[in-house]
Design a protein around this motif. Structure first.
Motif, short mmCIF file in Angstrom:
data_model
loop_
_atom_site.label_atom_id
_atom_site.label_comp_id
_atom_site.label_asym_id
_atom_site.label_seq_id
_atom_site.Cartn_x
_atom_site.Cartn_y
_atom_site.Cartn_z
N PRO A 283 0.80 -1.23 0.00
CA PRO A 283 0.00 0.00 0.00
C PRO A 283 0.83 1.28 0.00
O PRO A 283 0.29 2.36 -0.22
CB PRO A 283 -0.81 -0.09 1.31
CG PRO A 283 -0.59 -1.44 1.85
CD PRO A 283 0.67 -1.95 1.28
N HIS B 89 5.00 3.28 -4.69
CA HIS B 89 4.43 3.86 -5.90
C HIS B 89 4.28 2.75 -6.94
O HIS B 89 5.26 2.27 -7.49
CB HIS B 89 5.34 4.97 -6.45
CG HIS B 89 5.17 6.28 -5.75
ND1 HIS B 89 5.90 6.63 -4.63
CD2 HIS B 89 4.34 7.33 -6.00
CE1 HIS B 89 5.53 7.85 -4.23
NE2 HIS B 89 4.58 8.28 -5.04
N ALA C 97 -3.73 1.61 -10.54
CA ALA C 97 -3.15 1.94 -9.23
C ALA C 97 -2.47 3.29 -9.27
O ALA C 97 -2.58 4.09 -8.32
CB ALA C 97 -2.16 0.85 -8.82
N TYR D 163 -5.10 6.26 -9.26
CA TYR D 163 -5.74 6.55 -7.97
C TYR D 163 -4.74 7.05 -6.93
O TYR D 163 -5.13 7.64 -5.93
CB TYR D 163 -6.49 5.32 -7.46
CG TYR D 163 -7.82 5.12 -8.12
CD1 TYR D 163 -8.99 5.64 -7.56
CD2 TYR D 163 -7.93 4.45 -9.34
CE1 TYR D 163 -10.22 5.47 -8.17
CE2 TYR D 163 -9.16 4.28 -9.97
CZ TYR D 163 -10.30 4.79 -9.37
OH TYR D 163 -11.52 4.64 -9.98
N ASP D 164 -3.47 6.81 -7.17
CA ASP D 164 -2.42 7.30 -6.26
C ASP D 164 -2.07 8.76 -6.57
O ASP D 164 -1.96 9.59 -5.66
CB ASP D 164 -1.18 6.42 -6.41
CG ASP D 164 -0.05 6.80 -5.44
OD1 ASP D 164 -0.25 7.69 -4.59
OD2 ASP D 164 1.04 6.21 -5.54
N THR E 93 -5.47 -2.95 -1.82
CA THR E 93 -4.87 -2.02 -2.76
C THR E 93 -5.24 -2.40 -4.19
O THR E 93 -5.65 -3.53 -4.47
CB THR E 93 -3.33 -2.01 -2.65
OG1 THR E 93 -2.84 -3.26 -3.14
CG2 THR E 93 -2.89 -1.82 -1.21
N TYR E 94 -5.05 -1.45 -5.11
CA TYR E 94 -5.32 -1.72 -6.52
C TYR E 94 -4.34 -2.75 -7.08
O TYR E 94 -4.70 -3.54 -7.96
CB TYR E 94 -5.28 -0.42 -7.33
CG TYR E 94 -6.48 0.45 -7.07
CD1 TYR E 94 -7.71 0.18 -7.68
CD2 TYR E 94 -6.42 1.52 -6.19
CE1 TYR E 94 -8.83 0.96 -7.43
CE2 TYR E 94 -7.53 2.32 -5.93
CZ TYR E 94 -8.74 2.03 -6.55
OH TYR E 94 -9.84 2.79 -6.29
N THR F 89 -5.87 3.76 -1.03
CA THR F 89 -4.81 4.44 -1.76
C THR F 89 -3.73 4.74 -0.73
O THR F 89 -4.01 4.75 0.48
CB THR F 89 -5.29 5.75 -2.40
OG1 THR F 89 -5.67 6.67 -1.37
CG2 THR F 89 -6.48 5.51 -3.34
N ARG G 130 -2.34 7.49 0.19
CA ARG G 130 -2.68 8.66 1.01
C ARG G 130 -3.80 8.36 2.00
O ARG G 130 -3.74 8.73 3.17
CB ARG G 130 -3.07 9.83 0.11
CG ARG G 130 -3.24 11.15 0.87
CD ARG G 130 -3.43 12.30 -0.09
NE ARG G 130 -2.26 12.44 -0.94
CZ ARG G 130 -1.15 13.09 -0.58
NH1 ARG G 130 -1.07 13.65 0.60
NH2 ARG G 130 -0.12 13.18 -1.41
N SER G 131 -4.83 7.64 1.54
CA SER G 131 -5.95 7.34 2.46
C SER G 131 -5.49 6.43 3.59
O SER G 131 -5.93 6.57 4.73
CB SER G 131 -7.12 6.71 1.69
OG SER G 131 -6.82 5.38 1.28
#
Length: 571
Positions: A218, A221, A227, A230-231, A517-518, A545, A547-548
């Motif tokens: 998670p 990068h 992925a 959304y990042d 995660t994606y 994501t 950040r979340s």
């Protein structure tokens, strides 16, 4: 709606709560509802005008809040002629009795339809409960058991929808409570099933995984299209905003309806960008054809051309959207992310692109800290450094926190310990061992994308029947198709059916407690594609994501009503 048709009810009003609104939005359009004679969709929790001559469908969760709102629609005076009530899952006896006591004469149908989850993609589902993260992992949580009960109910409705009675497995010493709840509720569900033939275990396994099993995926990068988008891009409710050449802005939904998105989402950005020249050429060529068609069009061909126009415009719009999105992502990559990826991959994998072991992780981290990256990226790099060491000393951690300038927000790092992830090393750390990894040295990868999520190893081990039962025990019964007596051991030959033949048509359901995660979602598709005999479905409390997740981690140490968000450094 199909059930309502069965009861021969002509109903025009559909009343939804917040969750069922999202559920229906994820799998059908308003036009689909209209084809079932639904012309009005209302919010259960908002004031509505009475329509006493019409009947109404209620599709809602069996919660106290929803039941109270329903009762208010029929007391003191009924807003509708009758109610056809459909619950997403099992309605507790006390709530059912309360509803029956107050509204029995108005209820024509009351049914539990077992779909208390969001079907986000072909092989991805969500419980749509981001708040569960704090309830489960916060040391101040007051509702952990209640949250686990709710999640277990949702997982059971997924299994019921798929008509599966899986063997439930979990990581030893990790989340046994959820595994026990799910297994007991599955048994109860199939005991109460209307089918007179009691259902036995099917050819499915349900693997319950805790977020702490892989803290790396998670944070990295990830450079596959979905992925990465959304990042790095502000995408809310799957809506991407982009600019047209004239400066105006448009919005596009990134979902299963976009065929190009489905084809591109799991590709590496290097492959996606390789498609851009082809897409530009196609768009230019099609515009030229349209111009010629306009010049040569005849009255006789007009109707045929008009029939093709909506699909043509949709296809062109999708290509424009993805050209714009790919360009946005490449701008981010070249400006900032490219410099981070090599260090992140070296720290995550523990070796450089040439396979040489990283002997001094601090030397790998230092260039990231000295570069003017934003605070979030530096936190991510520091975490990868700590994860690579299985924890660091308090003195070293304080220096890192000072360097990143988060002295007052050190919870972004320290609070990982609430998940069971080692941050501070201790004399007893020798007892903590990392998950053993598959050797993927022969697989072709990009140098900046060498890391493979841990969950892919687990999926492959399960599908190949190699996941150790002593580490991942069954909560109760193991489906016979997966038990050791019928599986082909690596040390013995077996003349009967092969494991692939035995498990043909089987399913592996993976549930990640604490967010998925994606990149992990992508793994479900990859393993399914590589092993045709077993479909992998993955889901979680919510979709993460980087950040979340950092926000969720930070807020674990906060008292209720307190929150904080990382501010972006201004360029």
């Amino acid at each position: 709606l199909t059930t309502c048709t069965y009861y021969k009810v002509t109903i025009r009003i559909l009343i939804l709560d917040h969750f069922t609104t999202r559920l229906l939005s994820s799998c059908c359009k308003m036009s689909d509802l209209m084809s079932e004679d639904i012309t009005i969709v209302e919010d259960l929790h908002k004031n509505r005008e009475p329509v006493p001559e019409m009947k109404a469908i209620y599709f809602m969760r069996p919660t106290a809040e929803c039941i109270d709102a329903f009762i208010n629609d029929f007391k003191p005076k009924a807003k509708y002629k009758a109610a056809y009530v459909f619950f997403t899952d099992y309605c507790p006896d006390d709530l059912f009795d309360k509803m029956k006591k107050n509204c029995a004469k108005h209820i024509k149908v009351c049914k539990e339809i077992n779909i208390s989850f969001l079907p986000l993609e072909a092989q991805v589902f969500s419980c749509d409960n981001a708040e569960a993260f704090k309830s489960i992992y916060s040391p101040n949580s007051k509702d952990r058991d209640q949250t686990l009960e709710m999640i277990a109910d949702q997982i059971v409705t997924l299994c019921a929808t798929l008509d599966e009675y899986p063997g439930v497995r979990f990581k030893k010493y990790s989340q046994p409570k959820l595994a026990e709840l799910v297994d007991n509720k599955l048994a109860r569900h199939y005991e109460l099933d209307d089918n007179p033939n009691k259902k036995g275990k099917t050819q499915a396994q349900l693997l319950i995984v805790d977020r702490a099993l892989d803290p790396v995926s998670p944070i990295l990068h990830e450079l596959t299209y979905q992925a990465m988008a959304y990042d790095l891009i502000q995408i809310k409710d799957n809506t991407y905003e982009y600019k047209l050449k004239d400066g105006s802005k448009k919005e596009a939904l990134l979902n299963e309806e976009d065929e190009l998105w489905v084809k591109l989402r799991h590709m590496h950005i290097a492959e996606v960008t390789g498609q851009i020249p082809k897409l530009v050429k196609e768009i230019s060529a099609s515009r030229g054809e349209r111009k010629q068609a306009d010049e040569k069009i005849s009255i006789g061909g007009l109707s045929q051309l008009m029939k093709k126009m909506p699909g043509f415009r949709k296809q062109m719009a999708q290509k424009t959207v993805h050209l714009s999105l790919a360009e946005d992502l490449m701008n981010h990559y070249q400006k900032n992310v490219e410099k981070l990826c090599k260090a992140e991959q070296d720290l995550a994998v523990g070796a450089d692109a040439e396979g040489q072991k990283v002997k001094d992780p601090m030397r790998t981290l230092l260039p990231v800290l000295l570069h003017p990256h934003d605070t979030t990226d530096k936190i991510r790099a520091v975490l990868l450094y700590i994860f690579s060491l299985n924890g660091t000393t308090a003195e070293n951690l304080n220096k890192l926190i000072q360097h990143v300038k988060i002295e007052d927000e050190r919870g972004y790092i320290l609070n990982w310990e609430h998940l069971g992830v080692p941050i501070l090393s201790t004399p007893s750390m020798f007892s903590f061992r990392k998950q053993s990894r598959r050797d993927r040295s022969d697989e072709e990868t990009y140098k900046v994308s060498r890391w493979t999520p841990v969950i892919k190893d687990l999926m492959e081990d399960v599908v190949e029947n190699k996941l150790e039962v002593k580490d991942w025990p069954y909560q109760s019964e193991c489906p016979s198709v997966w038990n050791g007596s019928r599986a082909v051991s690596a040390r013995q030959k077996h003349k009967g059916s092969s494991p692939d033949d035995l498990r043909s048509g089987s399913r592996l359901i993976v549930f990640v407690l604490g967010g998925v995660t994606y990149s992990e979602m992508r793994c479900a598709y990859e393993v399914t594609h590589a092993n045709k005999s077993c479909e992998v479905i993955i889901g979680s409390t919510h979709i993460l994501t980087p950040r979340s997740l950092l926000e969720d981690i930070y807020n674990l140490g906060k008292q209720p009503m307190e929150s904080f968000s990382i501010e972006e450094d201004k360029p």
